[in-house]
Design a protein around this motif. Structure first.
Motif, mmCIF file in Angstrom:
data_model
loop_
_atom_site.group_PDB
_atom_site.id
_atom_site.type_symbol
_atom_site.label_atom_id
_atom_site.label_comp_id
_atom_site.label_asym_id
_atom_site.label_seq_id
_atom_site.Cartn_x
_atom_site.Cartn_y
_atom_site.Cartn_z
ATOM 1 N N UNK A 54 0.850 -1.187 0.000
ATOM 2 C CA UNK A 54 0.000 0.000 0.000
ATOM 3 C C UNK A 54 0.884 1.235 0.000
ATOM 4 N N UNK A 55 0.653 2.124 -0.941
ATOM 5 C CA UNK A 55 1.371 3.396 -0.988
ATOM 6 C C UNK A 55 0.428 4.501 -0.527
ATOM 7 N N UNK A 56 0.819 5.185 0.538
ATOM 8 C CA UNK A 56 -0.013 6.257 1.070
ATOM 9 C C UNK A 56 0.091 7.495 0.194
ATOM 10 N N UNK A 57 -0.784 8.452 0.453
ATOM 11 C CA UNK A 57 -0.825 9.659 -0.366
ATOM 12 C C UNK A 57 0.473 10.456 -0.274
ATOM 13 N N UNK A 58 1.209 10.312 0.844
ATOM 14 C CA UNK A 58 2.479 11.025 0.973
ATOM 15 C C UNK A 58 3.650 10.230 0.409
ATOM 16 N N UNK A 59 3.344 9.084 -0.227
ATOM 17 C CA UNK A 59 4.382 8.271 -0.840
ATOM 18 C C UNK A 59 4.966 7.213 0.058
ATOM 19 N N UNK A 60 4.628 7.219 1.345
ATOM 20 C CA UNK A 60 5.171 6.217 2.252
ATOM 21 C C UNK A 60 4.500 4.867 2.018
ATOM 22 N N UNK A 61 5.191 3.827 2.430
ATOM 23 C CA UNK A 61 4.788 2.446 2.131
ATOM 24 C C UNK A 61 4.257 1.766 3.382
ATOM 25 N N UNK A 62 3.333 0.856 3.189
ATOM 26 C CA UNK A 62 2.917 -0.045 4.253
ATOM 27 C C UNK A 62 2.591 -1.395 3.636
ATOM 28 N N UNK A 63 2.628 -2.428 4.453
ATOM 29 C CA UNK A 63 2.361 -3.774 3.943
ATOM 30 C C UNK A 63 1.322 -4.467 4.815
ATOM 31 N N UNK A 64 0.575 -5.359 4.175
ATOM 32 C CA UNK A 64 -0.342 -6.247 4.896
ATOM 33 C C UNK A 64 -0.092 -7.663 4.412
ATOM 34 N N UNK A 65 0.087 -8.572 5.346
ATOM 35 C CA UNK A 65 0.199 -9.998 5.023
ATOM 36 C C UNK A 65 -0.996 -10.699 5.657
ATOM 37 N N UNK A 66 -1.564 -11.682 4.938
ATOM 38 C CA UNK A 66 -2.811 -12.314 5.365
ATOM 39 C C UNK A 66 -2.622 -13.817 5.552
ATOM 40 N N UNK A 67 -3.063 -14.294 6.706
ATOM 41 C CA UNK A 67 -3.216 -15.742 6.885
ATOM 42 C C UNK A 67 -4.651 -16.083 6.509
ATOM 43 N N UNK A 68 -4.792 -17.088 5.655
ATOM 44 C CA UNK A 68 -6.108 -17.452 5.133
ATOM 45 C C UNK A 68 -6.323 -18.944 5.345
ATOM 46 N N UNK A 69 -7.446 -19.303 5.889
ATOM 47 C CA UNK A 69 -7.838 -20.703 6.062
ATOM 48 C C UNK A 69 -9.144 -20.902 5.302
ATOM 49 N N UNK A 70 -9.113 -21.831 4.342
ATOM 50 C CA UNK A 70 -10.281 -22.004 3.490
ATOM 51 C C UNK A 70 -10.470 -20.763 2.644
ATOM 52 N N UNK A 71 -11.568 -20.078 2.847
ATOM 53 C CA UNK A 71 -11.829 -18.840 2.111
ATOM 54 C C UNK A 71 -11.949 -17.659 3.061
ATOM 55 N N UNK A 72 -11.436 -17.807 4.290
ATOM 56 C CA UNK A 72 -11.565 -16.749 5.285
ATOM 57 C C UNK A 72 -10.201 -16.250 5.750
ATOM 58 N N UNK A 73 -10.109 -14.965 5.960
ATOM 59 C CA UNK A 73 -8.899 -14.355 6.509
ATOM 60 C C UNK A 73 -8.918 -14.543 8.018
ATOM 61 N N UNK A 74 -7.875 -15.191 8.543
ATOM 62 C CA UNK A 74 -7.821 -15.446 9.987
ATOM 63 C C UNK A 74 -6.895 -14.484 10.722
ATOM 64 N N UNK A 75 -5.936 -13.896 10.003
ATOM 65 C CA UNK A 75 -5.024 -12.937 10.639
ATOM 66 C C UNK A 75 -4.519 -11.957 9.590
ATOM 67 N N UNK A 76 -4.342 -10.714 10.007
ATOM 68 C CA UNK A 76 -3.763 -9.680 9.155
ATOM 69 C C UNK A 76 -2.589 -9.068 9.907
ATOM 70 N N UNK A 77 -1.455 -8.959 9.232
ATOM 71 C CA UNK A 77 -0.256 -8.362 9.810
ATOM 72 C C UNK A 77 0.041 -7.075 9.035
ATOM 73 N N UNK A 78 -0.190 -5.954 9.684
ATOM 74 C CA UNK A 78 -0.207 -4.632 9.045
ATOM 75 C C UNK A 78 1.010 -3.857 9.550
ATOM 76 N N UNK A 79 2.026 -3.685 8.696
ATOM 77 C CA UNK A 79 3.259 -2.997 9.089
ATOM 78 C C UNK A 79 3.237 -1.580 8.539
ATOM 79 N N UNK A 80 3.328 -0.589 9.447
ATOM 80 C CA UNK A 80 3.341 0.821 9.066
ATOM 81 C C UNK A 80 4.626 1.519 9.510
ATOM 82 N N UNK A 81 5.367 0.916 10.406
ATOM 83 C CA UNK A 81 6.598 1.522 10.924
ATOM 84 C C UNK A 81 7.569 1.763 9.773
#
Length: 308
Positions: free
Chosen positions: A269-296
């Motif tokens: 994800x690129x924010x409007x100010x150009x900075x970056x962030x990431x999301x990683x998803x754990x998925x079981x079946x067809x459902x998201x069970x965990x989201x890891x959202x790094x903004x630092x």
């Protein structure tokens, strides 16, 4: 055998420097993979490997019978030193701590037949983070990099029985904590793309349909960027969180694209100010069970430089 830093450096020159670099580069991938798993940080792993090279350059290499084992010993000891200081820093870390995300997990895969050889998932990295430094080292060296316990005992300055116990305790913890399910890449990408669209539309109902009832959101801003100070648990709470972000800050998540992050389906994800962030998803079946959202931003600098 003389290890780096233990005495005066042997005389050298361009030829010696070239030979040192060539013999070291053959093992760089292995060393970076080991250091990243030990530290959870790309930047710190690369620093540890660079320090290992400097010591290698100063070593009397004629007395080294197994360069890979010798270098592994150096980088592990350097990582153990860093881990002890890192633990103190993480006690005062603002909010949840997540490992630095990597896009090229395959390049850090261990060249072994271990079940964990190619696993750099965030769930596994967090499981490793909960181990003591010695448990982490014993488990990684034996279960991931296929190092024998006699060598581990020498490296950790413990007897073999103690090293076996360290690895066994770590193994039991990792087996309990490690995610056991994986989805085909095309399924993961489809679910993540649908999630991104639902976020952009601030569609709470669509977000809820993609999330498991007990899903967990971990967000790491490190005090540098706004983030939840505690994990957010539950489908409805997570859906409302992202819908609220999209409504209040429509430009923050404006530019998104799917990616593989630590071997998991993810978003860059690129924010409007150009900075970056990431999301990683754990998925079981067809459902998201965990989201890891790094903004630092400190944890994303290596990716920002690469993606420029």
């Amino acid at each position: 055998m003389t290890e780096a830093g233990s005495g005066d450096a042997p005389a050298g020159g361009p030829r010696r420097e070239s030979e040192a670099a060539e013999s070291f580069e053959a093992h760089r991938r292995h060393l970076v993979g080991l250091a990243y798993r030990m530290l959870g940080s790309v930047a710190e792993a690369e620093d540890a490997v660079q320090d290992t090279y400097l010591r290698w350059h100063r070593t009397d290499r004629a007395g080294v019978e197994n360069a890979k084992a010798f270098l592994s010993r150096i980088v592990t000891r350097l990582c153990l030193d860093r881990l002890r200081s890192a633990q103190a820093r993480r006690e005062t870390y603002v909010g949840p701590w997540l490992p630095e995300p990597v896009l090229d997990a395959d390049t850090l895969a261990a060249e072994t037949a271990s079940d964990y050889a190619a696993d750099l998932s965030v769930g596994l990295m967090l499981a490793l983070e909960r181990l003591s430094p010695l448990e982490r080292a014993a488990f990684l060296l034996h279960d991931v990099f296929d190092v024998g316990f006699s060598e581990i005992a020498t490296l950790l300055e413990r007897n073999e029985a103690a090293c076996r116990q360290l690895a066994a305790r770590a193994r039991n913890h990792v087996r309990t904590a490690r995610p056991r399910f994986a989805v085909p890449p095309e399924v993961g990408s489809t679910i993540v793309a649908a999630f991104a669209q639902a976020v952009q539309s601030a569609d709470t109902a669509a977000l809820a349909r993609l999330l498991a009832a007990d899903a967990v959101l971990h967000s790491d801003g490190g005090g540098k960027k706004s983030a939840a100070l505690n994990p957010i648990v539950g489908r409805d709470r997570i859906a409302r969180f992202f819908a609220g972000v999209a409504t209040k800050f429509p430009d923050v998540l404006a530019a998104q694209r799917t990616a593989t992050i630590n071997g998991l389906p993810g978003l860059l994800v690129t924010e409007s100010d150009g900075s970056l962030q990431t999301m990683a998803f754990e998925i079981v079946g067809a459902e998201i069970t965990a989201i890891y959202f790094v903004r630092n931003p400190d944890k994303l600098a290596h990716l920002a430089a690469r993606l420029q």
